[in-house]
Structures are given as C-alpha cells and as structure tokens.
Design a protein around this motif. Structure first.
Motif, short mmCIF file in Angstrom:
data_model
loop_
_atom_site.label_atom_id
_atom_site.label_comp_id
_atom_site.label_asym_id
_atom_site.label_seq_id
_atom_site.Cartn_x
_atom_site.Cartn_y
_atom_site.Cartn_z
N ASP A 187 5.03 -21.98 -6.74
CA ASP A 187 4.86 -21.26 -5.47
C ASP A 187 6.20 -20.84 -4.88
N SER A 188 7.20 -20.63 -5.72
CA SER A 188 8.51 -20.23 -5.21
C SER A 188 9.30 -19.51 -6.28
N TYR A 189 9.93 -18.38 -5.89
CA TYR A 189 10.79 -17.66 -6.81
C TYR A 189 12.11 -18.39 -7.05
N ALA A 190 12.41 -19.37 -6.21
CA ALA A 190 13.64 -20.14 -6.39
C ALA A 190 13.48 -21.19 -7.48
N SER A 191 12.26 -21.38 -7.96
CA SER A 191 12.00 -22.35 -9.01
C SER A 191 11.91 -21.65 -10.36
N SER A 192 12.25 -22.35 -11.42
CA SER A 192 12.15 -21.77 -12.76
C SER A 192 10.76 -21.95 -13.35
N SER A 193 9.88 -22.67 -12.65
CA SER A 193 8.56 -22.99 -13.18
C SER A 193 7.46 -22.20 -12.47
N PHE A 194 7.69 -20.90 -12.27
CA PHE A 194 6.65 -20.11 -11.63
C PHE A 194 6.14 -19.04 -12.58
N SER A 195 4.95 -18.58 -12.32
CA SER A 195 4.35 -17.49 -13.08
C SER A 195 3.55 -16.65 -12.11
N THR A 196 3.62 -15.32 -12.25
CA THR A 196 2.93 -14.43 -11.33
C THR A 196 1.89 -13.58 -12.05
N ARG A 197 1.00 -13.05 -11.25
CA ARG A 197 0.01 -12.09 -11.74
C ARG A 197 -0.05 -10.97 -10.72
N VAL B 114 0.87 -1.18 0.00
CA VAL B 114 0.00 0.00 0.00
C VAL B 114 0.90 1.22 0.00
N SER B 115 0.58 2.24 -0.79
CA SER B 115 1.39 3.46 -0.82
C SER B 115 1.24 4.21 0.49
N ALA B 116 2.18 5.12 0.77
CA ALA B 116 2.19 5.85 2.04
C ALA B 116 0.90 6.62 2.28
N SER B 117 0.25 7.09 1.23
CA SER B 117 -0.99 7.86 1.37
C SER B 117 -2.21 6.97 1.57
N GLY B 118 -2.06 5.67 1.26
CA GLY B 118 -3.18 4.74 1.33
C GLY B 118 -3.99 4.67 0.05
N ARG B 119 -3.56 5.41 -0.97
CA ARG B 119 -4.35 5.47 -2.22
C ARG B 119 -4.07 4.31 -3.16
N MET B 120 -2.79 3.96 -3.35
CA MET B 120 -2.40 2.96 -4.34
C MET B 120 -2.13 1.62 -3.66
N LEU B 121 -2.67 0.55 -4.21
CA LEU B 121 -2.49 -0.79 -3.68
C LEU B 121 -1.98 -1.72 -4.77
N SER B 122 -1.20 -2.70 -4.36
CA SER B 122 -0.73 -3.71 -5.31
C SER B 122 -0.66 -5.06 -4.61
N TRP B 123 -0.93 -6.11 -5.36
CA TRP B 123 -0.80 -7.46 -4.83
C TRP B 123 -0.29 -8.38 -5.93
N THR B 124 0.44 -9.41 -5.51
CA THR B 124 0.99 -10.41 -6.43
C THR B 124 0.53 -11.78 -5.99
N ASN B 125 0.10 -12.59 -6.95
CA ASN B 125 -0.26 -13.99 -6.72
C ASN B 125 0.60 -14.89 -7.59
N PHE B 126 0.94 -16.06 -7.06
CA PHE B 126 1.53 -17.09 -7.90
C PHE B 126 0.40 -17.72 -8.72
#
Length: 334
Positions: free
Chosen positions: A156-166, A140-152
């Motif tokens: 389920d791991s960035y250490a793997s080469s077989s991941f995809s995010t949204r 969440v941005s400091a003002s509370g206005r902008m939000l972001s989220w990431t899902n696999f």
C-alpha cells in the motif's frame, strides 16, 4: 443401562450437531449481512458538477460526519477557510472533469476490492466496475470521455519495494475497458520490453483523448511513458518520473521525483517542459506522495500528509500555499 447410555450419547450427539448447524447458519448470516452492507452514501440531489470549483475528498475536519465525502469550494477562494459545500458521494479517491466524475469506493471484505463508480454531471451513477485491490489514483480526461484508476494489488505504498498495482482505462464513448494496462505493448530504449514485474500507475490524458502519460516501474526503475490508445502502444521517455499530471495547455507535466533514499520522505515535485524536455524542481520541498492536479496553466494542487491540500506555482517560484485543511483528492472543475 446400556440402552440408557446410548440414548444419552445420542442426545449429546444431536445437541452437538445442532450447535454446529446453528453456528454455520450464524456464520452464513454474518457473511451475507456483510455482503449486503449498504453502499457508501450517494450524493445529495443538490450536489452537482459545476465550474469553476475545486472539488475534494473531505478528511472530516469540518465535522458533521463529512469524513470521506466529496465537497467543493470556490477554486479561487482564500485559503484555507473558504466556504465549502458538502453532500457529495463517499469515496476513497475522487476526480472529475468534463461533466464526468470518478469515485473509487472500497468494498468491505477480504481480500480488498474496489468499485470504480462513474458519475454524470448530476452525480448519478452511470457505470460501475468491480476491481481487486485498494484504491490509489483516479483521473478523468478534460472532455470527460477517458477515465483511469489505479489500485494497489499488493502492498500500500510506493515507498516500499513490495507493492504491485493494477491500472485500468475506460473509454466512456465506446465502452472499451482496458482491465490492466500491462496488456499495452511497451518500448524501452527503442526495444519492445517484456518483464513479469511491469507496473503502471498515475495516468494523465491529453486533450485529444488518445495520447496519455503514465508511470511504469520495472526492475527497480520508474519511467515516464507516453502512450497512444489508437496505436495501442507505449514508449518510455525518461527515468525517475512518477504520477505525471499534464497541464491544461498540454505543454508541461508535473510529477514526483525520487530525490532521497529515506522511505519517509523520498520525493519532490518537479515540472517537465515536453517541448524541450527540460525539468526543474517546484518550490515545495516537502515530500509529496500524490498525483498533482493543475488548477490552471500556472498552478498545481496536491495532497500532503497528514491530510491537507496545498498549491504551488509550476514555475518553481513562490512559496506553497495552504488551500484546504482536512482534504485530499483535489479536482478542479473549470
């Protein structure tokens, strides 16, 4: 005798048909029951967003059934036994700033799905967005206005080469929702970049609610990108930067950098001066798979497996300090 046999066969057929119908009803009821399963517990009426506090997701070590629920403690309290107050919502990931909370709640069922739940200062739900995948990052941005989220979306791991995010961005003031950041035009090495394997994650917002930083992965490389919401563009600044977090004064980033090929401990926390583009390692030498949160302009907090929250100065000096046992998703509210 033939009529009797037909009658018996007919009765057997009717019984088999009835069994199939009952089985179908049972399955239908089970599915509907799963769909109607109660949502994760909401916050208690007395649980609000106030500062200065350090909010976090309890891993349950405090007992009393608090696992997965948001709690808080004094942001400058002694570690690791400072008094904590529970009663927050149940979340897989949590972050808060500027009177806005973002709670990622995993929905039951297959394939996995998530609710991104937006909360006000009194922890009341103001918006809910259903997204596919497994919750991973929230900001969440400091003002509370902008939000972001990431899902696999895959893996389920960035250490793997077989991941995809949204990764999504939501502007609470305008209601504009970027469902997938891959829509934003990307420039690498001064050229417009196109590739089917582009993945974004780990967004952090500047104070102007327009500029942001994030990670982009493509063709086996990760980049730090700087984005501009009004210009609807993003450009790569440097390689090997993941999960950046912008300091309150907007002059430095803390991020995780891959320093080893060992998939069990590939990363180390680094800091980057945005004015000089000079980087340096922090004193935490263990592998940190988290998007660090700045407690102030000098210190960052982060989750460390198997489930504790630590802090370390961003200067690269002094030893790490244990803040909270049994916690994740550190979120300082000033």
């Amino acid at each position: 005798m033939n009529a009797s046999r037909l009658s018996m066969r007919a009765r057997a057929g009717l019984l088999a048909l009835a069994a199939l119908v009952l089985a179908g009803v049972a399955v239908g009821y089970t599915v509907r029951a799963a769909e109607r399963r109660p949502e994760p517990a909401a916050a208690e009426a007395t649980f609000t967003l106030e500062g200065p506090r350090l909010y976090f997701r309890s891993a349950g070590s405090e007992g009393k059934g608090n696992g997965g629920r948001v709690a808080y403690r004094p942001v400058d309290g002694p570690a690791p036994g400072a008094r904590t107050v529970g009663g927050g919502p149940a979340c897989e990931r949590f972050y808060a700033a500027g009177g806005t909370g973002l709670c990622l709640q995993r929905r039951p069922g297959v394939p996995p799905r998530t609710y991104a739940v937006v909360l006000d200062r009194r922890m009341r739900e103001v918006r809910r967005v259903a997204v596919p995948g497994i919750p991973n990052r929230a900001r969440v941005s400091a003002s509370g206005r902008m939000l972001s989220w990431t899902n696999f979306a895959v893996g389920d791991s960035y250490a793997s080469s077989s991941f995809s995010t949204r990764t999504s961005i939501l502007d609470l003031r305008t209601g504009f929702l970027v469902k997938n950041m891959e829509q934003i035009p990307l420039t690498i090495d001064g050229r417009r970049y196109h590739a089917p394997d582009v993945n974004y994650w780990g967004v952090t917002f500047a104070r102007d609610d327009n500029r942001f930083y994030a990670t982009v992965s493509t063709k086996g490389r990760t980049y730090l990108v700087e984005g501009d919401m009004r210009a609807w563009s993003a450009r790569a600044l440097r390689e090997n930067v993941e999960c950046p977090s912008l300091s309150p004064d907007n002059t430095r980033l803390v991020f995780k950098k891959q320093v080893r090929d060992d998939p069990r401990r590939p990363w180390r926390l680094y800091a980057l001066d945005l004015r000089t583009m000079r980087e340096w390692p922090l004193a935490e030498t263990r592998s940190v798979d988290d998007q660090a949160a700045w407690l102030d302009n000098d210190t960052v907090a982060y989750g460390l497996a198997p489930g504790d929250i630590w802090s370390v100065p961003a200067s690269g000096t002094a030893r790490p300090r244990l803040l909270i046992r049994g916690g994740t998703s550190p979120s300082p509210v000033r």
